[in-house]
Write an enzyme that holds these catalytic residues in place. Structure first.
Site, PDB file in Angstrom:
ATOM      1  N   PRO A  85      33.630  29.750  45.309  1.00  0.00           N
ATOM      2  CA  PRO A  85      33.536  28.489  44.587  1.00  0.00           C
ATOM      3  C   PRO A  85      33.739  28.631  43.087  1.00  0.00           C
ATOM      4  O   PRO A  85      33.281  29.609  42.481  1.00  0.00           O
ATOM      5  CB  PRO A  85      32.115  28.009  44.885  1.00  0.00           C
ATOM      6  CG  PRO A  85      31.374  29.207  45.314  1.00  0.00           C
ATOM      7  CD  PRO A  85      32.367  30.113  45.966  1.00  0.00           C
ATOM      8  N   ASN A  86      34.405  27.649  42.522  1.00  0.00           N
ATOM      9  CA  ASN A  86      34.629  27.512  41.087  1.00  0.00           C
ATOM     10  C   ASN A  86      35.683  28.484  40.548  1.00  0.00           C
ATOM     11  O   ASN A  86      36.084  28.359  39.393  1.00  0.00           O
ATOM     12  CB  ASN A  86      33.324  27.681  40.279  1.00  0.00           C
ATOM     13  CG  ASN A  86      32.323  26.570  40.587  1.00  0.00           C
ATOM     14  OD1 ASN A  86      32.633  25.415  40.430  1.00  0.00           O
ATOM     15  ND2 ASN A  86      31.138  26.934  41.066  1.00  0.00           N
ATOM     16  N   ARG A 135      38.502  27.096  32.267  1.00  0.00           N
ATOM     17  CA  ARG A 135      37.164  27.024  31.683  1.00  0.00           C
ATOM     18  C   ARG A 135      36.912  28.239  30.797  1.00  0.00           C
ATOM     19  O   ARG A 135      37.331  29.348  31.113  1.00  0.00           O
ATOM     20  CB  ARG A 135      36.095  26.953  32.773  1.00  0.00           C
ATOM     21  CG  ARG A 135      36.037  28.160  33.651  1.00  0.00           C
ATOM     22  CD  ARG A 135      34.765  28.211  34.507  1.00  0.00           C
ATOM     23  NE  ARG A 135      34.770  29.409  35.336  1.00  0.00           N
ATOM     24  CZ  ARG A 135      33.810  29.736  36.201  1.00  0.00           C
ATOM     25  NH1 ARG A 135      32.777  28.952  36.368  1.00  0.00           N
ATOM     26  NH2 ARG A 135      33.887  30.855  36.900  1.00  0.00           N
ATOM     27  N   TYR A 140      36.663  34.188  29.747  1.00  0.00           N
ATOM     28  CA  TYR A 140      37.344  34.674  30.942  1.00  0.00           C
ATOM     29  C   TYR A 140      38.833  34.937  30.726  1.00  0.00           C
ATOM     30  O   TYR A 140      39.529  35.316  31.646  1.00  0.00           O
ATOM     31  CB  TYR A 140      37.154  33.679  32.086  1.00  0.00           C
ATOM     32  CG  TYR A 140      35.741  33.553  32.525  1.00  0.00           C
ATOM     33  CD1 TYR A 140      35.160  34.528  33.347  1.00  0.00           C
ATOM     34  CD2 TYR A 140      34.945  32.491  32.122  1.00  0.00           C
ATOM     35  CE1 TYR A 140      33.843  34.425  33.753  1.00  0.00           C
ATOM     36  CE2 TYR A 140      33.628  32.379  32.523  1.00  0.00           C
ATOM     37  CZ  TYR A 140      33.075  33.348  33.330  1.00  0.00           C
ATOM     38  OH  TYR A 140      31.783  33.247  33.721  1.00  0.00           O
ATOM     39  N   ASN A 198      35.765  38.083  45.971  1.00  0.00           N
ATOM     40  CA  ASN A 198      34.928  37.633  44.865  1.00  0.00           C
ATOM     41  C   ASN A 198      34.291  36.348  45.355  1.00  0.00           C
ATOM     42  O   ASN A 198      34.901  35.280  45.287  1.00  0.00           O
ATOM     43  CB  ASN A 198      35.760  37.375  43.601  1.00  0.00           C
ATOM     44  CG  ASN A 198      34.886  36.889  42.471  1.00  0.00           C
ATOM     45  OD1 ASN A 198      33.715  36.570  42.672  1.00  0.00           O
ATOM     46  ND2 ASN A 198      35.434  36.832  41.266  1.00  0.00           N
ATOM     47  N   ALA A 222      29.438  32.338  43.335  1.00  0.00           N
ATOM     48  CA  ALA A 222      28.025  31.989  43.524  1.00  0.00           C
ATOM     49  C   ALA A 222      27.547  32.301  44.936  1.00  0.00           C
ATOM     50  O   ALA A 222      26.361  32.571  45.145  1.00  0.00           O
ATOM     51  CB  ALA A 222      27.818  30.515  43.213  1.00  0.00           C
ATOM     52  N   HIS A 249      25.290  35.342  46.014  1.00  0.00           N
ATOM     53  CA  HIS A 249      23.845  35.387  45.860  1.00  0.00           C
ATOM     54  C   HIS A 249      23.111  34.483  46.838  1.00  0.00           C
ATOM     55  O   HIS A 249      21.892  34.512  46.922  1.00  0.00           O
ATOM     56  CB  HIS A 249      23.478  34.969  44.426  1.00  0.00           C
ATOM     57  CG  HIS A 249      24.399  35.539  43.414  1.00  0.00           C
ATOM     58  ND1 HIS A 249      24.497  36.893  43.206  1.00  0.00           N
ATOM     59  CD2 HIS A 249      25.305  34.974  42.582  1.00  0.00           C
ATOM     60  CE1 HIS A 249      25.425  37.109  42.278  1.00  0.00           C
ATOM     61  NE2 HIS A 249      25.919  35.981  41.888  1.00  0.00           N
ATOM     62  N   ASP A 299      27.368  37.498  57.389  1.00  0.00           N
ATOM     63  CA  ASP A 299      27.487  37.595  58.837  1.00  0.00           C
ATOM     64  C   ASP A 299      28.947  37.549  59.266  1.00  0.00           C
ATOM     65  O   ASP A 299      29.357  38.282  60.173  1.00  0.00           O
ATOM     66  CB  ASP A 299      26.722  36.444  59.504  1.00  0.00           C
ATOM     67  CG  ASP A 299      25.224  36.679  59.493  1.00  0.00           C
ATOM     68  OD1 ASP A 299      24.781  37.750  59.041  1.00  0.00           O
ATOM     69  OD2 ASP A 299      24.471  35.785  59.928  1.00  0.00           O
ATOM     70  N   GLU A 310      33.584  44.313  47.049  1.00  0.00           N
ATOM     71  CA  GLU A 310      33.005  43.190  46.297  1.00  0.00           C
ATOM     72  C   GLU A 310      33.513  43.234  44.863  1.00  0.00           C
ATOM     73  O   GLU A 310      33.442  44.276  44.201  1.00  0.00           O
ATOM     74  CB  GLU A 310      31.475  43.286  46.334  1.00  0.00           C
ATOM     75  CG  GLU A 310      30.800  42.143  45.608  1.00  0.00           C
ATOM     76  CD  GLU A 310      29.301  42.091  45.815  1.00  0.00           C
ATOM     77  OE1 GLU A 310      28.798  42.566  46.869  1.00  0.00           O
ATOM     78  OE2 GLU A 310      28.608  41.582  44.914  1.00  0.00           O
ATOM     79  N   HIS A 353      33.665  41.276  40.928  1.00  0.00           N
ATOM     80  CA  HIS A 353      33.201  40.258  39.980  1.00  0.00           C
ATOM     81  C   HIS A 353      33.985  40.388  38.679  1.00  0.00           C
ATOM     82  O   HIS A 353      34.246  41.505  38.219  1.00  0.00           O
ATOM     83  CB  HIS A 353      31.700  40.390  39.703  1.00  0.00           C
ATOM     84  CG  HIS A 353      30.887  40.152  40.918  1.00  0.00           C
ATOM     85  ND1 HIS A 353      30.718  38.909  41.464  1.00  0.00           N
ATOM     86  CD2 HIS A 353      30.227  41.013  41.740  1.00  0.00           C
ATOM     87  CE1 HIS A 353      29.982  39.005  42.557  1.00  0.00           C
ATOM     88  NE2 HIS A 353      29.673  40.270  42.758  1.00  0.00           N
ATOM     89  N   LEU A 354      34.319  39.246  38.100  1.00  0.00           N
ATOM     90  CA  LEU A 354      35.010  39.232  36.807  1.00  0.00           C
ATOM     91  C   LEU A 354      34.094  39.773  35.714  1.00  0.00           C
ATOM     92  O   LEU A 354      34.462  40.653  34.950  1.00  0.00           O
ATOM     93  CB  LEU A 354      35.411  37.795  36.440  1.00  0.00           C
ATOM     94  CG  LEU A 354      36.517  37.182  37.297  1.00  0.00           C
ATOM     95  CD1 LEU A 354      36.435  35.667  37.244  1.00  0.00           C
ATOM     96  CD2 LEU A 354      37.874  37.663  36.782  1.00  0.00           C
ATOM     97  N   SER A 355      32.888  39.189  35.665  1.00  0.00           N
ATOM     98  CA  SER A 355      31.940  39.586  34.626  1.00  0.00           C
ATOM     99  C   SER A 355      30.941  40.567  35.232  1.00  0.00           C
ATOM    100  O   SER A 355      30.883  40.741  36.446  1.00  0.00           O
ATOM    101  CB  SER A 355      31.206  38.353  34.120  1.00  0.00           C
ATOM    102  OG  SER A 355      30.446  37.794  35.180  1.00  0.00           O
ATOM    103  N   ARG A 388      23.748  38.836  33.256  1.00  0.00           N
ATOM    104  CA  ARG A 388      23.600  37.377  33.240  1.00  0.00           C
ATOM    105  C   ARG A 388      22.228  36.972  33.797  1.00  0.00           C
ATOM    106  O   ARG A 388      21.291  37.743  33.679  1.00  0.00           O
ATOM    107  CB  ARG A 388      24.760  36.764  34.034  1.00  0.00           C
ATOM    108  CG  ARG A 388      26.127  37.152  33.399  1.00  0.00           C
ATOM    109  CD  ARG A 388      27.313  36.666  34.194  1.00  0.00           C
ATOM    110  NE  ARG A 388      27.340  35.215  34.216  1.00  0.00           N
ATOM    111  CZ  ARG A 388      28.131  34.494  35.020  1.00  0.00           C
ATOM    112  NH1 ARG A 388      28.957  35.116  35.855  1.00  0.00           N
ATOM    113  NH2 ARG A 388      28.100  33.172  35.003  1.00  0.00           N
ATOM    114  N   ARG A 405      21.428  36.556  39.568  1.00  0.00           N
ATOM    115  CA  ARG A 405      22.741  37.108  39.917  1.00  0.00           C
ATOM    116  C   ARG A 405      22.673  38.614  40.207  1.00  0.00           C
ATOM    117  O   ARG A 405      23.690  39.234  40.491  1.00  0.00           O
ATOM    118  CB  ARG A 405      23.753  36.844  38.798  1.00  0.00           C
ATOM    119  CG  ARG A 405      24.126  35.394  38.672  1.00  0.00           C
ATOM    120  CD  ARG A 405      25.396  35.151  37.895  1.00  0.00           C
ATOM    121  NE  ARG A 405      25.345  33.859  37.258  1.00  0.00           N
ATOM    122  CZ  ARG A 405      25.792  32.718  37.802  1.00  0.00           C
ATOM    123  NH1 ARG A 405      26.363  32.731  38.972  1.00  0.00           N
ATOM    124  NH2 ARG A 405      25.676  31.576  37.163  1.00  0.00           N
TER     125      ARG A 405
END
Lengths: 146, 146, 146, 146, 146, 146, 146, 146, 146, 146, 146, 146
Positions: I9-10, I17, I22, I73, I76, I79, I86, I97, I99-101, I106, I110
């Site tokens: 998501p996002n 953004r 980013y 990635n 959200a 978490h 599953d 896995e 992640h950008l940041s 944070r 997270r």
């Protein structure tokens, strides 16, 4: 059979500090007793004490392939050193955890040990005698697992 | 010197259950070994096992004034019985906590003991040999504190 | 097929206490229903209730080698008895955990069970019917695993 | 009597994934078994599976006023979805929580359920048989509460 | 001024479920009241409800660059959705958190909100009136910050 | 209708401290605004501020039987005073909890309130406007509950 | 009026153990004092002590329908026995919790009681006098509630 | 013998608030009953109530050297005031903690007391009678410790 | 070799953004870079983004038997989504896995990931470059494990 | 330079209570010593003690714009008063936290301070000398920051 | 560009211990691979391993002003050494955290890192390849931030 | 009077790192200042800094019987080293804990100290001045305790 006795930080003070609690036996005395008993049993025993975590880690590395069992009183490092745990597990040598005093009747942070869950066994609370019992336990363990 | 060996719930199954883990020694065998060693040392040793918390409590009450030390493997009661703790402290008899296996490498609820902080010492992880080491430790403790 | 039904403390009061909640069925009634159903299915079922943890532990010991499955409503011991857990695991007999009421909608300390993680399955919340469902589930489990 | 069977995320894979654990029964097979049993009992049963939380929520909304009981295996949503809980409580339809495996013997985060405290009952651990037992339990509950 | 009113899962049931608690006002009624008040104030208000987290996330994405403020009653997603939080923060649109009931007098898991620490303000507990107060608060906030 | 506005410790400094955050409005200004609005609505409003917990408690006692609703910004006492909670509950007067800032975006100890679970509603984060919204919410609540 | 006095594990040792702390009064002495006071007040009082949880549970069962109030010093079981709690609640007889010493000034595990939240009242810390105060409190409670 | 009875915040409302729970007895009534009983016993009793923590602290300071025992129902301050604890310990006057209701059956934050671990004893749950029992307990304590 | 790149998501907002944080690279740009690199390496790469948990779950289902590795990635959902975990474990496809940041610098929520303990590896904190490193790591892993 | 010395609850008893621990110096003596030292250094020092939280809060309000630094031993309020913290931060006057004893070697609830994270510095454990060191530290801080 | 590769305790054993898990590559091999790649990229790379926390701290001190980036696999010190964290932050050199294995799938104490929240990025789980990816990530980071 | 000043890891960087925070004073400067002040007071002061825990432990051992007091800024070891605690307690030399910055306004893991509960006193937050205040405090302590 070849064993290694390791003692961690502050244990070099044994006999000098708080003799009313820890008795007047020095670390040398304990090591001598264990040496004597080892000779009787036909065991080769080496002894090493250090106040440096790194030195204990490297002593364990050297023991790989040479030693069948480790007796360890890691002192304060029991509760703080994952590096010691990793060294013991990497070396893949069975070990017994020893304490002079009963660590469960002291400060709450002494209840946690980074070594205990992978030890063969634990002996604590019997003062210098803890070492002798640990030696017996280790010998019995090594003899039974062959 | 008069000692009492107490064993808690399920320890009567020893030797029958999971012999590959606990060995083929029964509780009777362990008790016999300890009896033999006690006789050598001139110690009178009584043995008692129960699956009832109340029966163990009352056996400790009876020991008051008759026994100088208790060797106890309280099994599951180690982690749940405040009544046993109270009995031991009321009777005011020094005791050693024993475990066959290393309780710290099993379920997390076995890491807590209601008995440990007031014990003289702890011996765990050496199978049946734990009992012999505990006997040695107790004898050494009682002889030194005189 | 030979099964054992165990009921723990206070379950002997069933039908007498708070009938508006638990119904007017007594423990005898439940046992009779299960006996009837067992006979239909060609199963031998024994029933035992005790308010003593030690008695339940020993009943499980006796079941070793004789019983293929245990249906257990340990009542309050569900949340406090590691001895029962040890007895069930030592006996190495598959068991189903039963509760009359939904233990998760009651006091928070009833959310933890010392038995649940090693049970085949759990049935709770259906009153006396929970026992019948547990019997069905156990029979199905035993038949499928052969 | 009109019932609804809901299955949550990943349950559409049943029979395809890890058959040695979950058996070779597909979700279709389970639904057919329940349909068969429902017809015998004169019950109308609808079945719905979705991997979308929102779709399950809306299926529960539609059930209001039409369904007397819900059988739900919410899968992973059991542990994360308050929206499902709210839908079930808003719809005010009694429900039974179902799990194929014993959720208490898996990861610790599976021990918490947002649905369990308001369920009639729980059946878990019996594989596909859990569904049949849950149906029996629901029917018995609905018949007794009239 | 252009605002967006978002409602999360189960809020479409408003007025239908538990009217004795939530009143007989439907979500449509609340939206109409807010529309009426918005027109008076010369504000353009759009309304959106979904039971799908993804749909709410995407509605927030669409609002970027078009909407000056968001009024959001995220319902159950308040307590479980980090994706909604991320959408709101990415869109960088000020928002007010709304609840019909006082979430602090309900289940303990409703005390935590993933949205609240970055909201302009919170209005909760006044039923349908919470929305009107939130609209007032938002308008006042936007007018003051220019 | 007779209402009481209570302000707790340090709120007498409003307008003097950190005007860039809290604005240049003083507590007097806020009280005047609320008085004006109350007169319009035909409501009698009394205002009281104290830095003493005991004085606030006793002002609530005096309000018993005279006041239909309390608007309270208890400031720091929100998080530490059970005595205020007890006074509000004993007086049995409905109250609204107010905060100037969003307490959830500040120190973690400000997330807990001893008043919130028994309040009618909460308004926080809108600066001085929070008070006006709270007054509206209280009036609406009192008019609807008759 | 018919009352029952229950004493839990290790309380049979009273007067024998640590008389400097608990005084030289035995349990018999305390029971006699209470009997004397009961006779004066026209109350029938029965006394029972056991070190077995099961025996205490069954004594409570027998009291159903015969006893109006229970005075209980459950000793160590206070902190570990849900079975006793269940027995007291099932029997639905009002009870007072008694402790000789102030349990809050001892080990932290003695701060939790499984009985306390459903007791009429608690008296602790006054030694043997705690029992007399508890009897007074119970009598006053029973007389007032008629 | 000179005693001091202290009552904390909101206890001045006794008899006025929730008489169906707390009875119709006012604080004056309780104080009169205690005065009467004190006169009988030849004890001088002073009574003080305040809603201000500081006033209670200073009343304890004044009691130093003049009072042999304090009976204290600190109300809400029981759970929040370390200053009261410090005053009581500094004054070094034995005290009994009193509560009208059983604080363990109310909100969880009432389970913690800053006073309890240093009190002679606790009496709670008997309404106004708690005060009389506490007086008896205090008198007995003071007479026995001479 | 056939790989699947999943974005949660996002992540469709990337580049739009907060470009100062980013970067100005969009998700399309990242996907193109990875496609280019994949072609060089003779790998087939599919890309999928969704704001719906259910859509991601179903995309993983489709990948069963077709894809040798997943780069994910989950944003959200990392978490909050046990359903994604599953799906990944059911599909039994190795995954990395991404992640950008650096999620550990944070918000504290997270720090927990439902995916991480079963991932091959983790790459986080390098912005868009994290994806390229993850692709390299995955390719190296798959080539080494053959 | 103009400084303010604040002392919280029970510190007026200094010298009277437990002189073997706190010494025979009274608060007056400490204040005189600090006054003497201040005069030497050309500093104006005001002193204020109160057992009322509200009085300390208001004394800090008065100090705004008049005082460059505050020396504060808040006693028990250190651990319970957010109102004091707010007063100090609102007044925006640098302050030093003082304790006579080492608060970390006393009850665990004394380890938390609501003031400490925003203080310039902390001096504790040196008895009355703590005040002199704090004065020195404050003066040094104020002189260095110009 | 000048980089430093740091390896913590026990990593000197690489290739010797548990080759079935960690592969047969030694630390020398990994360092050689990285050196080769660095030369290609025109980067100067220094390598240092120690089992002594102090030696690693001092190596970081020496790097100040000479090195643009640090690649660090701190091994067990990741979880226990605040001194390493302080050295890295004091030296103010960007660093990447590396792990051979996925630390989240091992003991729970390996989930916490004292270094991670201030690292540029993390690469873990790819065995020796983790180092190469980290080098790529660091180079990309340094080139982008110029 | 003979004192020892100990500084732990990274403190050798003082003056070089972040001078805008820590000032431009080096550790040498601080040691010189303290030496100067010590000479004035007729005190012999030795200074020792190390980044090795073991070296600090051994320096404390050497101090036994030679030094009357230790001033220690253990830096990061404050929060991780039980070995240092043990050394200080074994040596039985009074010590003062020093910090340059206020450790309570930094990361939460800096709030715990293994040394603090057995220290005479603590001085923190005053930069280099903390050392001078600690010297004053130690001298005052040693002079008063004779």
């Amino acid at each position: 059979m070849h064993l290694l006795l390791l003692n961690g930080p502050n244990l070099n003070l044994l006999g000098q500090r708080e003799p009313e609690i820890y008795g007047s036996m020095t670390l040398k005395d304990i090591e001598s007793q264990l040496q004597a008993k080892s000779i009787e049993e036909g065991i080769e025993l080496e002894c090493f004490q250090s106040n440096f975590e790194g030195a204990l880690v490297e002593r364990i590395h050297e023991a790989m392939g040479q030693v069948q069992g480790i007796l360890i009183n890691a002192g304060a490092f029991t509760h703080t050193s994952i590096a010691l745990r990793d060294a013991l597990l990497s070396a893949d040598i069975p070990y017994v955890e020893i304490h002079l005093s009963n660590t469960h009747s002291r400060e709450s942070f002494r209840r946690h040990s980074y070594l205990v869950d992978r030890a063969i066994g634990i002996v604590s609370g019997f003062g210098g005698v803890s070492y002798l019992l640990a030696l017996d336990g280790m010998v019995s363990h090594l003899r039974n697992s062959h």
